[in-house]
Design a protein around this motif. Structure first.
Motif, PDB file in Angstrom:
ATOM      1  N   SER A  82     -16.244   5.084  -7.247  1.00 25.05           N
ATOM      2  CA  SER A  82     -17.410   5.417  -8.059  1.00 25.05           C
ATOM      3  C   SER A  82     -17.955   4.175  -8.760  1.00 25.05           C
ATOM      4  O   SER A  82     -19.168   3.960  -8.805  1.00 25.05           O
ATOM      5  N   TYR A  83     -17.058   3.363  -9.297  1.00 22.57           N
ATOM      6  CA  TYR A  83     -17.486   2.136  -9.970  1.00 22.57           C
ATOM      7  C   TYR A  83     -18.204   1.212  -8.992  1.00 22.57           C
ATOM      8  O   TYR A  83     -19.254   0.649  -9.324  1.00 22.57           O
ATOM      9  N   ASP A  84     -17.622   1.028  -7.816  1.00 20.23           N
ATOM     10  CA  ASP A  84     -18.238   0.149  -6.818  1.00 20.23           C
ATOM     11  C   ASP A  84     -19.633   0.640  -6.448  1.00 20.23           C
ATOM     12  O   ASP A  84     -20.571  -0.146  -6.331  1.00 20.23           O
ATOM     13  N   SER A  85     -19.760   1.951  -6.286  1.00 19.19           N
ATOM     14  CA  SER A  85     -21.059   2.529  -5.949  1.00 19.19           C
ATOM     15  C   SER A  85     -22.072   2.295  -7.072  1.00 19.19           C
ATOM     16  O   SER A  85     -23.208   1.891  -6.824  1.00 19.19           O
ATOM     17  N   LEU A  86     -21.645   2.535  -8.305  1.00 18.06           N
ATOM     18  CA  LEU A  86     -22.531   2.315  -9.455  1.00 18.06           C
ATOM     19  C   LEU A  86     -22.877   0.837  -9.610  1.00 18.06           C
ATOM     20  O   LEU A  86     -24.005   0.497  -9.970  1.00 18.06           O
ATOM     21  N   SER A  87     -21.927  -0.023  -9.334  1.00 19.89           N
ATOM     22  CA  SER A  87     -22.174  -1.457  -9.429  1.00 19.89           C
ATOM     23  C   SER A  87     -23.248  -1.897  -8.427  1.00 19.89           C
ATOM     24  O   SER A  87     -24.127  -2.687  -8.765  1.00 19.89           O
ATOM     25  N   VAL A  88     -23.172  -1.369  -7.214  1.00 14.75           N
ATOM     26  CA  VAL A  88     -24.179  -1.687  -6.199  1.00 14.75           C
ATOM     27  C   VAL A  88     -25.543  -1.171  -6.654  1.00 14.75           C
ATOM     28  O   VAL A  88     -26.554  -1.879  -6.551  1.00 14.75           O
ATOM     29  N   MET A  89     -25.564   0.063  -7.173  1.00 11.18           N
ATOM     30  CA  MET A  89     -26.831   0.626  -7.661  1.00 11.18           C
ATOM     31  C   MET A  89     -27.387  -0.215  -8.799  1.00 11.18           C
ATOM     32  O   MET A  89     -28.597  -0.464  -8.865  1.00 11.18           O
ATOM     33  N   PHE A  90     -26.522  -0.654  -9.710  1.00 11.39           N
ATOM     34  CA  PHE A  90     -26.951  -1.468 -10.841  1.00 11.39           C
ATOM     35  C   PHE A  90     -27.551  -2.784 -10.355  1.00 11.39           C
ATOM     36  O   PHE A  90     -28.609  -3.203 -10.836  1.00 11.39           O
ATOM     37  N   ASP A  91     -26.870  -3.420  -9.399  1.00 11.08           N
ATOM     38  CA  ASP A  91     -27.390  -4.676  -8.857  1.00 11.08           C
ATOM     39  C   ASP A  91     -28.743  -4.465  -8.181  1.00 11.08           C
ATOM     40  O   ASP A  91     -29.650  -5.299  -8.329  1.00 11.08           O
ATOM     41  N   ASP A  92     -28.881  -3.353  -7.450  1.00 15.23           N
ATOM     42  CA  ASP A  92     -30.164  -3.043  -6.811  1.00 15.23           C
ATOM     43  C   ASP A  92     -31.261  -2.863  -7.857  1.00 15.23           C
ATOM     44  O   ASP A  92     -32.383  -3.356  -7.696  1.00 15.23           O
ATOM     45  N   LEU A  93     -30.936  -2.153  -8.939  1.00 17.63           N
ATOM     46  CA  LEU A  93     -31.915  -1.942 -10.006  1.00 17.63           C
ATOM     47  C   LEU A  93     -32.273  -3.253 -10.698  1.00 17.63           C
ATOM     48  O   LEU A  93     -33.431  -3.468 -11.063  1.00 17.63           O
ATOM     49  N   LYS A  94     -31.295  -4.127 -10.887  1.00 17.55           N
ATOM     50  CA  LYS A  94     -31.588  -5.429 -11.489  1.00 17.55           C
ATOM     51  C   LYS A  94     -32.538  -6.232 -10.598  1.00 17.55           C
ATOM     52  O   LYS A  94     -33.473  -6.856 -11.092  1.00 17.55           O
ATOM     53  N   ARG A  95     -32.301  -6.204  -9.274  1.00 22.42           N
ATOM     54  CA  ARG A  95     -33.190  -6.924  -8.363  1.00 22.42           C
ATOM     55  C   ARG A  95     -34.591  -6.313  -8.395  1.00 22.42           C
ATOM     56  O   ARG A  95     -35.589  -7.033  -8.417  1.00 22.42           O
ATOM     57  N   GLU A  96     -34.660  -4.972  -8.422  1.00 25.10           N
ATOM     58  CA  GLU A  96     -35.963  -4.306  -8.474  1.00 25.10           C
ATOM     59  C   GLU A  96     -36.676  -4.650  -9.781  1.00 25.10           C
ATOM     60  O   GLU A  96     -37.875  -4.929  -9.785  1.00 25.10           O
ATOM     61  N   LYS A  97     -35.943  -4.646 -10.884  1.00 26.62           N
ATOM     62  CA  LYS A  97     -36.536  -4.987 -12.178  1.00 26.62           C
ATOM     63  C   LYS A  97     -37.066  -6.415 -12.155  1.00 26.62           C
ATOM     64  O   LYS A  97     -38.179  -6.679 -12.618  1.00 26.62           O
ATOM     65  N   HIS A  98     -36.285  -7.313 -11.591  1.00 23.98           N
ATOM     66  CA  HIS A  98     -36.728  -8.714 -11.514  1.00 23.98           C
ATOM     67  C   HIS A  98     -38.005  -8.826 -10.680  1.00 23.98           C
ATOM     68  O   HIS A  98     -38.948  -9.528 -11.064  1.00 23.98           O
ATOM     69  N   SER A  99     -38.039  -8.108  -9.571  1.00 23.79           N
ATOM     70  CA  SER A  99     -39.225  -8.115  -8.721  1.00 23.79           C
ATOM     71  C   SER A  99     -40.436  -7.565  -9.467  1.00 23.79           C
ATOM     72  O   SER A  99     -41.541  -8.116  -9.386  1.00 23.79           O
ATOM     73  N   LEU A 100     -40.215  -6.488 -10.212  1.00 27.16           N
ATOM     74  CA  LEU A 100     -41.315  -5.903 -10.987  1.00 27.16           C
ATOM     75  C   LEU A 100     -41.768  -6.850 -12.103  1.00 27.16           C
ATOM     76  O   LEU A 100     -42.964  -6.918 -12.407  1.00 27.16           O
ATOM     77  N   GLN A 101     -40.834  -7.571 -12.696  1.00 29.83           N
ATOM     78  CA  GLN A 101     -41.206  -8.530 -13.733  1.00 29.83           C
ATOM     79  C   GLN A 101     -42.065  -9.646 -13.146  1.00 29.83           C
ATOM     80  O   GLN A 101     -43.027 -10.089 -13.775  1.00 29.83           O
ATOM     81  N   ILE A 102     -41.722 -10.081 -11.950  1.00 30.65           N
ATOM     82  CA  ILE A 102     -42.524 -11.113 -11.292  1.00 30.65           C
ATOM     83  C   ILE A 102     -43.935 -10.583 -11.024  1.00 30.65           C
ATOM     84  O   ILE A 102     -44.927 -11.262 -11.301  1.00 30.65           O
ATOM     85  N   GLN A 103     -44.009  -9.348 -10.520  1.00 35.66           N
ATOM     86  CA  GLN A 103     -45.323  -8.743 -10.271  1.00 35.66           C
ATOM     87  C   GLN A 103     -46.106  -8.622 -11.566  1.00 35.66           C
ATOM     88  O   GLN A 103     -47.319  -8.864 -11.602  1.00 35.66           O
ATOM     89  N   LEU A 104     -45.419  -8.242 -12.635  1.00 36.25           N
ATOM     90  CA  LEU A 104     -46.072  -8.087 -13.927  1.00 36.25           C
ATOM     91  C   LEU A 104     -46.622  -9.428 -14.422  1.00 36.25           C
ATOM     92  O   LEU A 104     -47.747  -9.494 -14.930  1.00 36.25           O
TER      93      LEU A 104
END
Length: 162
Positions: A82-104
């Motif tokens: 469960s932790y590994d799965s959440l960690s992957v999701m968290f990393d994906d969200l961080k990358r998406e957030k970074h991408s959105l910040q660049i777009q912003l």
């Protein structure tokens, strides 16, 4: 007399008798039904298997310890998964957030360029959306402004970083 003394010591130092396969099979089947024994049940099992009640009690105590360890290992494996799965999701969200910040930031740059020509980029409600960063990315604020009003209506802090 001297010859009997070494024999006594030798028998005391030997390992106690191991359980037979049949005894273990019987003890395992009882353990599947109940993990703790009442004294009367322990006496009956000891009698049926030709063991001492203390041997039965110790076998059950050891079996419970092995059972608990195995259960803890299984729970750990499940939690780690469960932790590994959440960690992957968290990393994906961080990358998406970074991408959105660049777009912003890119949109903010476009907005600044458009303001110089009095042309605004707005959302569906006719508001200009801007973003500005403080000294570091943790101090980002999104600001909503009406096209006709230069006053800030609300500021939303970058709460997902905390």
């Amino acid at each position: 007399m001297e010859s009997s003394t070494p024999t006594k010591n030798k028998s005391k130092n030997q390992h106690p008798k191991r359980f037979t396969a049949e005894q273990i099979k019987s003890l395992e089947s009882v353990f599947e039904q109940e993990t703790k024994l009442e004294p009367t049940k322990k006496m009956q099992i000891a009698r049926d298997l030709s063991l001492h009640p203390r041997q039965v009690a110790i076998w059950f105590q050891n079996r419970r310890a092995r059972w608990k360890s195995k259960r803890i290992e299984q729970e750990f494996a499940q939690l780690k998964s469960s932790y590994d799965s959440l960690s992957v999701m968290f990393d994906d969200l961080k990358r998406e957030k970074h991408s959105l910040q660049i777009q912003l930031c890119e949109l903010n740059d476009r907005l600044k360029k458009n303001r110089e020509g009095d042309v605004g980029v707005s959302d569906d409600d006719g508001r200009i959306v801007t973003s500005c960063f403080g000294e570091n990315e943790d101090q980002e604020f999104i600001t909503w402004r009406n096209l006709s009003d230069s006053a800030t209506l609300s500021e939303i802090p970058n709460w997902w970083e905390s």
